[in-house]
Design a protein around this motif. Sequence first.
Motif, PDB file in Angstrom:
ATOM      1  N   UNK A 182       6.594   9.277   4.692  1.00 10.23           N
ATOM      2  CA  UNK A 182       5.692   9.398   3.535  1.00 10.23           C
ATOM      3  C   UNK A 182       6.253   8.614   2.364  1.00 10.23           C
ATOM      4  N   UNK A 183       7.575   8.680   2.178  1.00 11.81           N
ATOM      5  CA  UNK A 183       8.195   7.900   1.102  1.00 11.81           C
ATOM      6  C   UNK A 183       7.991   6.410   1.333  1.00 11.81           C
ATOM      7  N   UNK A 184       8.110   5.994   2.594  1.00  7.26           N
ATOM      8  CA  UNK A 184       7.888   4.594   2.923  1.00  7.26           C
ATOM      9  C   UNK A 184       6.442   4.184   2.658  1.00  7.26           C
ATOM     10  N   UNK A 185       5.507   5.080   2.988  1.00  6.62           N
ATOM     11  CA  UNK A 185       4.088   4.800   2.727  1.00  6.62           C
ATOM     12  C   UNK A 185       3.831   4.682   1.237  1.00  6.62           C
ATOM     13  N   UNK A 186       4.486   5.542   0.454  1.00  5.63           N
ATOM     14  CA  UNK A 186       4.317   5.491  -0.997  1.00  5.63           C
ATOM     15  C   UNK A 186       4.862   4.176  -1.564  1.00  5.63           C
TER      16      UNK A 186
END
Length: 391
Positions: A4-8
Amino acid sequence: MELIRLAFKNTLRHKLRTFLTIFGIAIAICAFGLIRTVIVAWYAGVEASAPNRLVIRNAVSLAFPLPVSYKETIRSIPGIEKVSFAHWFGGIYIDERHSQFGQFAIDASGAWFDIFPEVIIPPDQKAAFLRERNAAIVGAKVAERFRWKIGDTVRIRGTFFPGDWDFVIRGIYKGAQKSNDETWFVFHWQYIDERLRKTEPERAGYVGWYTVKIADPDMAGDIAKAIDQRFKNSLAETITETERAFLMGFVSMSDAILIALQIVSMVIIGVMLLVLANTMAMASRERISEYAVLKTLGFGARHILTIIIGESLIITLAGGILGMVLIYPAKDGFEKAMGDLMGAIFPAFEVTDATLILSMLIAISAGLTAAVLPAWRSATLRITDGLRRVG
Protein backbone atom coordinates in the motif's frame (compact mmCIF):
# COMPACT_ATOMS: atom_id res chain seq x y z
CA MET A 1 1.13 -2.67 4.24
CA GLU A 2 4.38 -2.20 2.29
CA LEU A 3 2.50 -2.74 -0.95
CA ILE A 4 0.00 0.00 0.00
CA ARG A 5 2.89 2.34 0.77
CA LEU A 6 4.37 1.53 -2.62
CA ALA A 7 1.01 2.23 -4.29
CA PHE A 8 0.80 5.56 -2.48
CA LYS A 9 4.31 6.54 -3.63
CA ASN A 10 3.40 5.58 -7.18
CA THR A 11 0.55 8.10 -7.15
CA LEU A 12 3.08 10.88 -6.46
CA ARG A 13 5.53 9.97 -9.18
CA HIS A 14 3.64 12.15 -11.68
CA LYS A 15 2.18 14.75 -9.34
CA LEU A 16 0.56 16.97 -11.98
CA ARG A 17 -1.19 14.07 -13.70
CA THR A 18 -2.35 12.65 -10.37
CA PHE A 19 -3.65 15.99 -9.09
CA LEU A 20 -5.45 16.72 -12.35
CA THR A 21 -7.06 13.28 -12.22
CA ILE A 22 -8.10 13.79 -8.58
CA PHE A 23 -9.51 17.21 -9.44
CA GLY A 24 -11.43 15.77 -12.42
CA ILE A 25 -12.92 13.04 -10.26
CA ALA A 26 -13.82 15.61 -7.58
CA ILE A 27 -15.66 17.78 -10.12
CA ALA A 28 -17.51 14.73 -11.45
CA ILE A 29 -18.52 13.56 -7.96
CA CYS A 30 -19.58 17.10 -7.03
CA ALA A 31 -21.73 17.41 -10.17
CA PHE A 32 -23.21 13.96 -9.59
CA GLY A 33 -23.98 14.77 -5.95
CA LEU A 34 -25.62 18.07 -6.84
CA ILE A 35 -27.80 16.43 -9.49
CA ARG A 36 -28.79 13.69 -7.03
CA THR A 37 -29.63 16.38 -4.46
CA VAL A 38 -31.92 18.08 -6.97
CA ILE A 39 -33.65 14.76 -7.78
CA VAL A 40 -34.05 13.90 -4.09
CA ALA A 41 -35.47 17.37 -3.42
CA TRP A 42 -37.94 16.90 -6.27
CA TYR A 43 -39.24 13.76 -4.59
CA ALA A 44 -38.99 15.15 -1.04
CA GLY A 45 -42.71 15.74 -0.70
CA VAL A 46 -43.49 12.26 -1.99
CA GLU A 47 -41.03 10.62 0.39
CA ALA A 48 -42.43 12.61 3.32
CA SER A 49 -46.01 11.53 2.60
CA ALA A 50 -47.79 9.55 5.28
CA PRO A 51 -49.19 6.07 4.50
CA ASN A 52 -52.24 6.70 6.69
CA ARG A 53 -53.46 9.73 4.72
CA LEU A 54 -55.79 9.66 1.73
CA VAL A 55 -56.61 12.56 -0.57
CA ILE A 56 -60.07 12.93 -2.10
CA ARG A 57 -60.49 15.14 -5.16
CA ASN A 58 -62.97 15.74 -7.94
CA ALA A 59 -62.94 12.89 -10.47
CA VAL A 60 -62.82 15.36 -13.38
CA SER A 61 -59.84 17.41 -12.26
CA LEU A 62 -58.32 19.03 -9.23
CA ALA A 63 -59.45 22.33 -10.71
CA PHE A 64 -63.08 21.37 -9.98
CA PRO A 65 -64.16 21.75 -6.34
CA LEU A 66 -66.14 19.46 -4.05
CA PRO A 67 -69.10 20.41 -1.85
CA VAL A 68 -68.25 21.06 1.78
CA SER A 69 -71.29 18.94 2.65
CA TYR A 70 -69.26 15.83 1.72
CA LYS A 71 -67.34 16.14 4.98
CA GLU A 72 -69.88 14.43 7.23
CA THR A 73 -70.55 11.70 4.67
CA ILE A 74 -66.85 10.94 4.44
CA ARG A 75 -66.53 10.91 8.22
CA SER A 76 -69.19 8.20 8.47
CA ILE A 77 -67.24 5.71 6.33
CA PRO A 78 -65.66 2.91 8.43
CA GLY A 79 -61.91 3.12 8.91
CA ILE A 80 -61.67 6.91 8.77
CA GLU A 81 -60.46 8.65 11.93
CA LYS A 82 -60.14 12.30 10.92
CA VAL A 83 -61.43 14.42 8.03
CA SER A 84 -60.28 17.85 6.92
CA PHE A 85 -60.21 19.86 3.72
CA ALA A 86 -58.28 22.61 1.98
CA HIS A 87 -58.58 24.91 -0.99
CA TRP A 88 -55.85 26.34 -3.20
CA PHE A 89 -55.81 30.13 -2.98
CA GLY A 90 -53.13 31.17 -5.49
CA GLY A 91 -52.98 34.86 -4.65
CA ILE A 92 -50.29 37.40 -5.47
CA TYR A 93 -48.08 38.88 -2.77
CA ILE A 94 -46.37 42.07 -3.98
CA ASP A 95 -45.89 40.65 -7.51
CA GLU A 96 -45.71 37.35 -9.38
CA ARG A 97 -42.04 36.87 -8.54
CA HIS A 98 -42.70 37.00 -4.78
CA SER A 99 -45.79 34.79 -4.86
CA GLN A 100 -44.09 31.43 -5.34
CA PHE A 101 -45.25 29.79 -2.11
CA GLY A 102 -48.16 27.52 -1.26
CA GLN A 103 -51.27 29.36 -0.10
CA PHE A 104 -54.04 27.16 1.30
CA ALA A 105 -57.37 27.86 2.91
CA ILE A 106 -57.82 25.06 5.44
CA ASP A 107 -60.54 23.65 7.65
CA ALA A 108 -59.54 25.29 10.92
CA SER A 109 -61.73 23.08 13.09
CA GLY A 110 -58.61 21.53 14.57
CA ALA A 111 -58.65 18.23 12.68
CA TRP A 112 -56.19 19.58 10.12
CA PHE A 113 -53.46 19.76 12.76
CA ASP A 114 -54.20 16.20 13.87
CA ILE A 115 -53.93 14.94 10.29
CA PHE A 116 -50.64 16.79 9.70
CA PRO A 117 -48.61 16.20 12.89
CA GLU A 118 -45.40 17.15 11.06
CA VAL A 119 -46.55 20.78 11.29
CA ILE A 120 -44.97 21.83 14.59
CA ILE A 121 -46.40 25.03 16.06
CA PRO A 122 -46.36 26.35 19.67
CA PRO A 123 -49.70 25.78 21.46
CA ASP A 124 -50.24 29.48 22.17
CA GLN A 125 -49.76 30.37 18.50
CA LYS A 126 -52.14 27.61 17.44
CA ALA A 127 -54.76 28.86 19.91
CA ALA A 128 -54.41 32.42 18.61
CA PHE A 129 -54.81 31.19 15.04
CA LEU A 130 -57.99 29.27 15.85
CA ARG A 131 -59.56 32.28 17.58
CA GLU A 132 -59.26 34.78 14.72
CA ARG A 133 -61.01 34.35 11.37
CA ASN A 134 -58.38 36.26 9.35
CA ALA A 135 -55.40 34.68 11.12
CA ALA A 136 -52.68 32.85 9.21
CA ILE A 137 -49.88 30.40 9.94
CA VAL A 138 -46.73 30.51 7.84
CA GLY A 139 -43.75 28.20 7.43
CA ALA A 140 -40.40 29.15 8.95
CA LYS A 141 -38.70 29.39 5.55
CA VAL A 142 -41.24 31.69 3.96
CA ALA A 143 -41.33 33.80 7.14
CA GLU A 144 -37.56 34.16 6.99
CA ARG A 145 -37.69 34.97 3.29
CA PHE A 146 -40.08 37.89 3.76
CA ARG A 147 -38.97 38.74 7.31
CA TRP A 148 -42.47 38.20 8.64
CA LYS A 149 -43.07 38.01 12.36
CA ILE A 150 -45.99 37.31 14.66
CA GLY A 151 -48.58 40.07 14.44
CA ASP A 152 -47.68 41.28 10.94
CA THR A 153 -50.52 41.95 8.51
CA VAL A 154 -50.01 40.49 5.05
CA ARG A 155 -52.14 41.62 2.10
CA ILE A 156 -52.54 39.13 -0.76
CA ARG A 157 -54.35 39.96 -3.97
CA GLY A 158 -56.66 37.15 -4.94
CA THR A 159 -56.71 35.57 -8.41
CA PHE A 160 -59.15 32.67 -8.10
CA PHE A 161 -60.83 34.61 -5.30
CA PRO A 162 -60.84 38.26 -6.45
CA GLY A 163 -60.14 41.13 -4.11
CA ASP A 164 -57.58 42.11 -1.52
CA TRP A 165 -57.30 39.75 1.44
CA ASP A 166 -55.65 40.83 4.68
CA PHE A 167 -54.20 38.16 6.96
CA VAL A 168 -52.65 38.54 10.40
CA ILE A 169 -49.78 36.16 11.10
CA ARG A 170 -50.49 34.36 14.36
CA GLY A 171 -48.13 31.43 14.05
CA ILE A 172 -44.88 30.28 12.47
CA TYR A 173 -44.50 26.53 12.09
CA LYS A 174 -41.53 24.26 11.59
CA GLY A 175 -41.42 20.82 10.02
CA ALA A 176 -40.82 17.77 12.18
CA GLN A 177 -38.15 16.66 9.69
CA LYS A 178 -35.85 18.42 7.24
CA SER A 179 -37.82 16.99 4.33
CA ASN A 180 -41.06 18.66 5.49
CA ASP A 181 -42.25 21.68 3.55
CA GLU A 182 -41.81 24.92 5.53
CA THR A 183 -43.15 27.27 2.85
CA TRP A 184 -46.90 26.98 3.39
CA PHE A 185 -49.15 29.94 4.05
CA VAL A 186 -52.38 28.58 5.58
CA PHE A 187 -55.47 30.38 6.83
CA HIS A 188 -59.17 29.83 7.57
CA TRP A 189 -61.33 28.51 4.74
CA GLN A 190 -64.30 30.07 6.53
CA TYR A 191 -62.75 33.52 5.97
CA ILE A 192 -63.04 33.04 2.21
CA ASP A 193 -66.39 31.31 2.30
CA GLU A 194 -68.04 34.09 4.31
CA ARG A 195 -67.04 36.71 1.74
CA LEU A 196 -68.07 34.51 -1.18
CA ARG A 197 -71.55 34.08 0.31
CA LYS A 198 -71.94 37.85 0.03
CA THR A 199 -70.18 38.50 -3.28
CA GLU A 200 -70.41 35.21 -5.25
CA PRO A 201 -72.87 32.93 -3.49
CA GLU A 202 -72.76 30.35 -6.30
CA ARG A 203 -69.08 29.67 -5.44
CA ALA A 204 -69.60 29.39 -1.69
CA GLY A 205 -69.75 26.05 0.09
CA TYR A 206 -67.02 24.34 -1.97
CA VAL A 207 -63.55 23.08 -1.13
CA GLY A 208 -60.59 21.98 -3.24
CA TRP A 209 -59.91 18.53 -1.79
CA TYR A 210 -60.33 16.46 1.34
CA THR A 211 -57.58 14.80 3.35
CA VAL A 212 -58.49 11.95 5.66
CA LYS A 213 -56.53 10.03 8.27
CA ILE A 214 -57.25 6.32 8.31
CA ALA A 215 -56.79 3.82 11.13
CA ASP A 216 -55.06 1.09 9.11
CA PRO A 217 -52.83 1.94 6.11
CA ASP A 218 -53.26 -1.64 4.86
CA MET A 219 -56.94 -0.87 4.30
CA ALA A 220 -56.23 2.23 2.19
CA GLY A 221 -57.41 0.59 -1.05
CA ASP A 222 -60.70 -0.65 0.40
CA ILE A 223 -61.44 2.67 2.10
CA ALA A 224 -60.67 4.60 -1.08
CA LYS A 225 -63.09 2.41 -3.04
CA ALA A 226 -65.76 2.88 -0.37
CA ILE A 227 -65.42 6.66 -0.54
CA ASP A 228 -65.61 6.81 -4.34
CA GLN A 229 -68.52 4.38 -4.36
CA ARG A 230 -70.42 6.59 -1.91
CA PHE A 231 -70.26 9.54 -4.32
CA LYS A 232 -70.70 7.62 -7.55
CA ASN A 233 -73.30 9.14 -9.93
CA SER A 234 -73.37 12.33 -7.86
CA LEU A 235 -72.89 15.79 -9.34
CA ALA A 236 -69.28 15.73 -8.10
CA GLU A 237 -67.83 12.22 -8.28
CA THR A 238 -64.54 11.63 -6.50
CA ILE A 239 -61.17 9.97 -6.94
CA THR A 240 -59.50 8.87 -3.72
CA GLU A 241 -55.83 7.95 -3.60
CA THR A 242 -53.00 7.77 -1.13
CA GLU A 243 -51.16 10.96 -0.39
CA ARG A 244 -48.08 9.50 -2.07
CA ALA A 245 -49.99 8.77 -5.28
CA PHE A 246 -51.57 12.23 -5.17
CA LEU A 247 -48.18 13.95 -4.91
CA MET A 248 -46.65 11.66 -7.52
CA GLY A 249 -49.24 13.01 -9.94
CA PHE A 250 -47.53 16.41 -9.71
CA VAL A 251 -44.02 14.98 -9.87
CA SER A 252 -44.88 12.91 -12.95
CA MET A 253 -45.49 16.14 -14.85
CA SER A 254 -41.72 16.65 -14.71
CA ASP A 255 -40.74 13.13 -15.77
CA ALA A 256 -38.84 14.36 -18.84
CA ILE A 257 -36.71 16.69 -16.73
CA LEU A 258 -35.99 14.02 -14.13
CA ILE A 259 -35.02 11.48 -16.80
CA ALA A 260 -32.72 14.04 -18.41
CA LEU A 261 -31.03 14.70 -15.06
CA GLN A 262 -30.55 11.00 -14.45
CA ILE A 263 -29.01 10.57 -17.92
CA VAL A 264 -26.64 13.48 -17.28
CA SER A 265 -25.59 11.93 -13.97
CA MET A 266 -24.78 8.66 -15.75
CA VAL A 267 -22.78 10.51 -18.41
CA ILE A 268 -20.79 12.23 -15.66
CA ILE A 269 -19.93 8.85 -14.14
CA GLY A 270 -18.88 7.58 -17.57
CA VAL A 271 -16.59 10.55 -18.16
CA MET A 272 -15.04 10.12 -14.73
CA LEU A 273 -14.40 6.45 -15.45
CA LEU A 274 -12.74 7.25 -18.79
CA VAL A 275 -10.45 9.86 -17.21
CA LEU A 276 -9.39 7.47 -14.48
CA ALA A 277 -8.97 4.52 -16.85
CA ASN A 278 -6.71 6.61 -19.06
CA THR A 279 -4.56 7.61 -16.09
CA MET A 280 -4.22 4.02 -14.85
CA ALA A 281 -3.44 2.71 -18.35
CA MET A 282 -0.67 5.28 -18.76
CA ALA A 283 0.76 4.53 -15.32
CA SER A 284 0.67 0.78 -15.88
CA ARG A 285 2.31 1.03 -19.30
CA GLU A 286 5.13 3.17 -17.94
CA ARG A 287 5.92 0.64 -15.17
CA ILE A 288 5.82 -2.61 -17.12
CA SER A 289 9.54 -3.17 -16.70
CA GLU A 290 9.32 -2.39 -12.98
CA TYR A 291 6.60 -4.98 -12.48
CA ALA A 292 8.76 -7.50 -14.35
CA VAL A 293 11.63 -6.80 -11.96
CA LEU A 294 9.31 -7.29 -9.00
CA LYS A 295 8.30 -10.67 -10.41
CA THR A 296 11.96 -11.71 -10.70
CA LEU A 297 12.34 -10.85 -7.00
CA GLY A 298 9.54 -13.22 -6.07
CA PHE A 299 6.47 -10.98 -6.11
CA GLY A 300 3.41 -12.78 -7.42
CA ALA A 301 0.45 -11.69 -9.52
CA ARG A 302 -1.60 -10.80 -6.43
CA HIS A 303 1.10 -8.36 -5.31
CA ILE A 304 1.06 -6.60 -8.67
CA LEU A 305 -2.74 -6.47 -8.56
CA THR A 306 -2.63 -4.95 -5.08
CA ILE A 307 -0.21 -2.22 -6.14
CA ILE A 308 -2.15 -1.17 -9.23
CA ILE A 309 -5.62 -1.42 -7.72
CA GLY A 310 -4.37 0.31 -4.57
CA GLU A 311 -3.04 3.22 -6.60
CA SER A 312 -6.35 3.55 -8.44
CA LEU A 313 -8.34 3.46 -5.21
CA ILE A 314 -6.11 6.06 -3.55
CA ILE A 315 -6.75 8.44 -6.43
CA THR A 316 -10.51 7.83 -6.50
CA LEU A 317 -10.87 8.06 -2.73
CA ALA A 318 -9.01 11.38 -2.70
CA GLY A 319 -11.14 12.68 -5.57
CA GLY A 320 -14.33 11.30 -4.05
CA ILE A 321 -13.74 12.89 -0.65
CA LEU A 322 -12.85 16.23 -2.24
CA GLY A 323 -15.92 16.02 -4.46
CA MET A 324 -18.18 15.29 -1.49
CA VAL A 325 -16.79 18.33 0.31
CA LEU A 326 -17.44 20.47 -2.77
CA ILE A 327 -21.09 19.38 -2.93
CA TYR A 328 -21.99 21.71 -0.04
CA PRO A 329 -20.69 25.00 -1.54
CA ALA A 330 -22.14 23.89 -4.89
CA LYS A 331 -25.51 23.40 -3.19
CA ASP A 332 -25.30 26.85 -1.58
CA GLY A 333 -24.40 28.40 -4.92
CA PHE A 334 -27.34 26.65 -6.58
CA GLU A 335 -29.70 28.01 -3.92
CA LYS A 336 -28.41 31.55 -4.43
CA ALA A 337 -28.74 31.24 -8.20
CA MET A 338 -32.35 30.07 -7.87
CA GLY A 339 -33.16 32.99 -5.60
CA ASP A 340 -36.83 33.39 -4.61
CA LEU A 341 -37.88 30.42 -6.76
CA MET A 342 -35.91 28.05 -4.54
CA GLY A 343 -38.53 27.74 -1.82
CA ALA A 344 -41.35 27.22 -4.30
CA ILE A 345 -39.65 24.52 -6.38
CA PHE A 346 -37.56 22.83 -3.69
CA PRO A 347 -39.10 23.42 -0.24
CA ALA A 348 -36.60 20.93 1.22
CA PHE A 349 -33.14 21.06 -0.36
CA GLU A 350 -30.54 19.17 1.65
CA VAL A 351 -27.59 16.92 0.85
CA THR A 352 -28.66 13.57 2.26
CA ASP A 353 -26.48 10.86 3.77
CA ALA A 354 -27.70 8.52 1.03
CA THR A 355 -26.33 10.89 -1.63
CA LEU A 356 -22.93 11.02 0.06
CA ILE A 357 -22.78 7.25 0.47
CA LEU A 358 -23.80 6.71 -3.15
CA SER A 359 -21.18 9.20 -4.34
CA MET A 360 -18.44 7.40 -2.43
CA LEU A 361 -19.58 3.98 -3.64
CA ILE A 362 -19.47 5.24 -7.22
CA ALA A 363 -15.95 6.60 -6.71
CA ILE A 364 -14.77 3.27 -5.28
CA SER A 365 -16.48 1.32 -8.07
CA ALA A 366 -14.87 3.56 -10.67
CA GLY A 367 -11.48 2.99 -9.06
CA LEU A 368 -11.87 -0.77 -9.17
CA THR A 369 -13.26 -0.82 -12.71
CA ALA A 370 -10.57 1.46 -14.14
CA ALA A 371 -7.81 -0.67 -12.62
CA VAL A 372 -9.09 -4.08 -13.73
CA LEU A 373 -7.64 -4.18 -17.26
CA PRO A 374 -4.23 -2.56 -16.49
CA ALA A 375 -3.85 -4.76 -13.39
CA TRP A 376 -4.75 -7.93 -15.26
CA ARG A 377 -2.37 -7.17 -18.14
CA SER A 378 0.50 -6.36 -15.78
CA ALA A 379 -0.12 -9.37 -13.55
CA THR A 380 -0.21 -11.83 -16.46
CA LEU A 381 2.70 -10.32 -18.41
CA ARG A 382 5.70 -12.63 -18.79
CA ILE A 383 8.92 -11.45 -17.18
CA THR A 384 10.89 -11.58 -20.43
CA ASP A 385 8.29 -9.45 -22.22
CA GLY A 386 8.29 -6.93 -19.40
CA LEU A 387 12.08 -6.62 -19.29
CA ARG A 388 12.17 -6.22 -23.05
CA ARG A 389 9.81 -3.22 -22.86
CA VAL A 390 11.53 0.15 -23.03
CA GLY A 391 9.75 3.43 -22.15
